[in-house]
Design a protein around this motif. Structure first.
Motif, PDB file in Angstrom:
ATOM      1  N   ILE A   1      26.756  24.826  64.417  1.00  0.00           N
ATOM      2  CA  ILE A   1      27.944  25.624  64.100  1.00  0.00           C
ATOM      3  C   ILE A   1      29.207  24.838  64.427  1.00  0.00           C
ATOM      4  O   ILE A   1      29.180  23.888  65.215  1.00  0.00           O
ATOM      5  CB  ILE A   1      27.962  26.969  64.854  1.00  0.00           C
ATOM      6  N   THR A   2      30.306  25.247  63.817  1.00  0.00           N
ATOM      7  CA  THR A   2      31.640  24.832  64.242  1.00  0.00           C
ATOM      8  C   THR A   2      32.393  26.088  64.664  1.00  0.00           C
ATOM      9  O   THR A   2      32.014  27.207  64.305  1.00  0.00           O
ATOM     10  CB  THR A   2      32.400  24.100  63.130  1.00  0.00           C
ATOM     11  N   VAL A   3      33.457  25.887  65.439  1.00  0.00           N
ATOM     12  CA  VAL A   3      34.193  27.025  65.988  1.00  0.00           C
ATOM     13  C   VAL A   3      35.688  26.862  65.736  1.00  0.00           C
ATOM     14  O   VAL A   3      36.177  25.770  65.420  1.00  0.00           O
ATOM     15  CB  VAL A   3      33.917  27.196  67.502  1.00  0.00           C
ATOM     16  N   LYS A   4      36.411  27.955  65.897  1.00  0.00           N
ATOM     17  CA  LYS A   4      37.859  27.955  65.703  1.00  0.00           C
ATOM     18  C   LYS A   4      38.493  28.882  66.730  1.00  0.00           C
ATOM     19  O   LYS A   4      37.850  29.788  67.278  1.00  0.00           O
ATOM     20  CB  LYS A   4      38.201  28.432  64.297  1.00  0.00           C
ATOM     21  N   LYS A   5      39.789  28.663  66.989  1.00  0.00           N
ATOM     22  CA  LYS A   5      40.531  29.527  67.905  1.00  0.00           C
ATOM     23  C   LYS A   5      41.057  30.745  67.138  1.00  0.00           C
ATOM     24  O   LYS A   5      41.568  30.626  66.029  1.00  0.00           O
ATOM     25  CB  LYS A   5      41.690  28.762  68.536  1.00  0.00           C
ATOM     26  N   THR A   6      40.926  31.920  67.756  1.00  0.00           N
ATOM     27  CA  THR A   6      41.441  33.162  67.180  1.00  0.00           C
ATOM     28  C   THR A   6      42.174  33.922  68.275  1.00  0.00           C
ATOM     29  O   THR A   6      42.190  33.511  69.445  1.00  0.00           O
ATOM     30  CB  THR A   6      40.307  34.042  66.625  1.00  0.00           C
ATOM     31  N   GLU A   7      42.757  35.058  67.914  1.00  0.00           N
ATOM     32  CA  GLU A   7      43.435  35.888  68.907  1.00  0.00           C
ATOM     33  C   GLU A   7      42.470  36.419  69.953  1.00  0.00           C
ATOM     34  O   GLU A   7      42.877  36.751  71.077  1.00  0.00           O
ATOM     35  CB  GLU A   7      44.146  37.060  68.213  1.00  0.00           C
ATOM     36  N   LYS A   8      41.192  36.508  69.617  1.00  0.00           N
ATOM     37  CA  LYS A   8      40.176  37.005  70.542  1.00  0.00           C
ATOM     38  C   LYS A   8      39.493  35.879  71.302  1.00  0.00           C
ATOM     39  O   LYS A   8      38.557  36.123  72.065  1.00  0.00           O
ATOM     40  CB  LYS A   8      39.128  37.824  69.781  1.00  0.00           C
ATOM     41  N   GLY A   9      39.960  34.649  71.135  1.00  0.00           N
ATOM     42  CA  GLY A   9      39.326  33.502  71.764  1.00  0.00           C
ATOM     43  C   GLY A   9      38.622  32.647  70.733  1.00  0.00           C
ATOM     44  O   GLY A   9      38.791  32.822  69.520  1.00  0.00           O
ATOM     45  N   VAL A  10      37.819  31.709  71.186  1.00  0.00           N
ATOM     46  CA  VAL A  10      37.091  30.831  70.270  1.00  0.00           C
ATOM     47  C   VAL A  10      35.951  31.609  69.620  1.00  0.00           C
ATOM     48  O   VAL A  10      35.167  32.266  70.300  1.00  0.00           O
ATOM     49  CB  VAL A  10      36.548  29.594  71.018  1.00  0.00           C
ATOM     50  N   ARG A  11      35.879  31.517  68.303  1.00  0.00           N
ATOM     51  CA  ARG A  11      34.870  32.247  67.547  1.00  0.00           C
ATOM     52  C   ARG A  11      34.231  31.343  66.504  1.00  0.00           C
ATOM     53  O   ARG A  11      34.691  30.236  66.249  1.00  0.00           O
ATOM     54  CB  ARG A  11      35.496  33.478  66.867  1.00  0.00           C
ATOM     55  N   LEU A  12      33.200  31.850  65.868  1.00  0.00           N
ATOM     56  CA  LEU A  12      32.450  31.106  64.863  1.00  0.00           C
ATOM     57  C   LEU A  12      33.334  30.767  63.659  1.00  0.00           C
ATOM     58  O   LEU A  12      34.060  31.614  63.151  1.00  0.00           O
ATOM     59  CB  LEU A  12      31.248  31.939  64.403  1.00  0.00           C
ATOM     60  N   LYS A  13      33.258  29.507  63.224  1.00  0.00           N
ATOM     61  CA  LYS A  13      33.936  29.084  62.005  1.00  0.00           C
ATOM     62  C   LYS A  13      32.927  28.948  60.876  1.00  0.00           C
ATOM     63  O   LYS A  13      32.958  29.701  59.919  1.00  0.00           O
ATOM     64  CB  LYS A  13      34.673  27.761  62.237  1.00  0.00           C
ATOM     65  N   ASP A  14      32.012  27.996  61.002  1.00  0.00           N
ATOM     66  CA  ASP A  14      31.028  27.773  59.943  1.00  0.00           C
ATOM     67  C   ASP A  14      29.647  27.527  60.539  1.00  0.00           C
ATOM     68  O   ASP A  14      29.512  27.051  61.679  1.00  0.00           O
ATOM     69  CB  ASP A  14      31.412  26.562  59.092  1.00  0.00           C
ATOM     70  N   ILE A  15      28.627  27.832  59.744  1.00  0.00           N
ATOM     71  CA  ILE A  15      27.232  27.561  60.098  1.00  0.00           C
ATOM     72  C   ILE A  15      26.728  26.453  59.177  1.00  0.00           C
ATOM     73  O   ILE A  15      26.957  26.489  57.959  1.00  0.00           O
ATOM     74  CB  ILE A  15      26.364  28.824  59.923  1.00  0.00           C
ATOM     75  N   HIS A  16      26.048  25.473  59.735  1.00  0.00           N
ATOM     76  CA  HIS A  16      25.554  24.334  58.971  1.00  0.00           C
ATOM     77  C   HIS A  16      24.069  24.113  59.236  1.00  0.00           C
ATOM     78  O   HIS A  16      23.579  24.412  60.333  1.00  0.00           O
ATOM     79  CB  HIS A  16      26.302  23.049  59.376  1.00  0.00           C
ATOM     80  N   SER A  17      23.392  23.552  58.274  1.00  0.00           N
ATOM     81  CA  SER A  17      22.027  23.074  58.522  1.00  0.00           C
ATOM     82  C   SER A  17      22.106  21.664  59.050  1.00  0.00           C
ATOM     83  O   SER A  17      23.047  20.900  58.754  1.00  0.00           O
ATOM     84  CB  SER A  17      21.205  23.102  57.234  1.00  0.00           C
TER      85      SER A  17
END
Length: 286
Positions: free
Chosen positions: A264-280
């Motif tokens: 996975i990759t992650v990103k910053k949001t107002e709720k904290g770091v969250r899921l960005k994308d899922i990869h194989s």
């Protein structure tokens, strides 16, 4: 350098234990449980082919424990360490280095096997160096009462007895740069003392083997901490630090225990770091 995902087997654990104080109504949105409250997990290891070195990160539970022991973990599927290595044209004898994030049985049990007549134990990787660190080794060989059931002496002591054990250096801060294995290592103490998170530079990307710092994608929110962690408040701080680094630097997070999401990759949001994308793994490693 070439990377390969290695599935050392699938199992199940109690969802409540995997998410600590978080209610099932919340964690089951990402990690659905069966009628017995068990969630799907895996032992996804990572194989690094780099010149003459073939480095295996973690190696699953192994197969030497009793039927009763494995009955607690509800094994499922037909994946195994040997078959996964064979898929890519490798054998256990080809492995030059076995890097152990930590010495809980589901991460290192596959490194030691019965000898031929089952009178004792021997390394399953006869040509490999086993890598740990001095502080974690002491923690595991003189276990506290909380973790004693996870540190099995038959998984650990034969590594030293064989003469194949070496220790990495321990940094003054959280990250050891350019270790003996050729990658950086992030040290984390919340789950267990001096757990090591490899950070591999691969084709311009940073691949982070998340071990038990982030067991599944469902553990991204900071309070979602395993009941198995010895210092959960420290895990909160370590997760926050690492996930912020991951979001800022576009790290690819290789998930050892997530049965359904490999990277996975992650990103910053107002709720904290969250899921960005899922990869194989195939998409990222090819």
């Amino acid at each position: 350098m070439t990377l390969y995902p290695i599935n050392a087997g699938n199992f199940k654990l109690d969802g409540g234990a995997m998410f600590g104080v978080v209610p099932r109504t919340l964690w089951q949105r990402t990690n659905p449980a069966d009628a017995n409250n068990m969630i799907d997990l895996t032992a996804r290891c990572l194989l690094i082919e780099d010149g003459n070195r073939l480095i295996l990160i973690d190696n699953g539970m192994g197969n030497k424990q009793s039927e009763k022991f494995f009955g607690y973990y509800h094994l499922w599927g037909d994946a195994s360490l040997e078959s996964s290595l064979k898929k890519y044209g490798f054998h256990k004898d080809d492995i030059t280095d076995v890097f152990l994030t930590h010495l809980h049985f589901d991460h290192c049990g596959g490194g030691i096997e019965w000898n031929k007549d089952k009178t004792g134990y021997q390394p399953a990787f006869k040509n490999a160096t086993f890598w740990s660190n001095k502080e974690h080794w002491q923690w595991a060989t003189q276990p506290n009462r909380r973790e004693r059931a996870s540190f099995l002496k038959e998984n650990i002591l034969p590594m030293e007895e064989s003469g194949q054990l070496k220790f990495t250096a321990i940094p003054n801060n959280a990250i050891l740069k350019n270790s003996e294995l050729g990658f950086d290592i992030f040290f984390a103490d919340g789950h267990t003392d001096k757990q090591m998170i490899p950070m591999i530079n691969y084709k311009g990307k940073t691949i982070c083997f998340m071990a038990d710092l982030l067991p599944t994608a469902g553990h991204l929110p900071l309070p979602y901490v395993m009941g198995y962690d010895t210092r959960p408040l420290l895990t909160l701080d370590e997760k926050e630090k690492f996930l912020n680094l991951a979001a800022e630097n576009a790290y690819y997070l290789f998930l050892e225990h997530d049965a359904h999401n490999e990277i996975i990759t992650v990103k910053k949001t107002e709720k904290g770091v969250r899921l960005k994308d899922i990869h194989s793994a195939q998409d990222i490693f090819n």
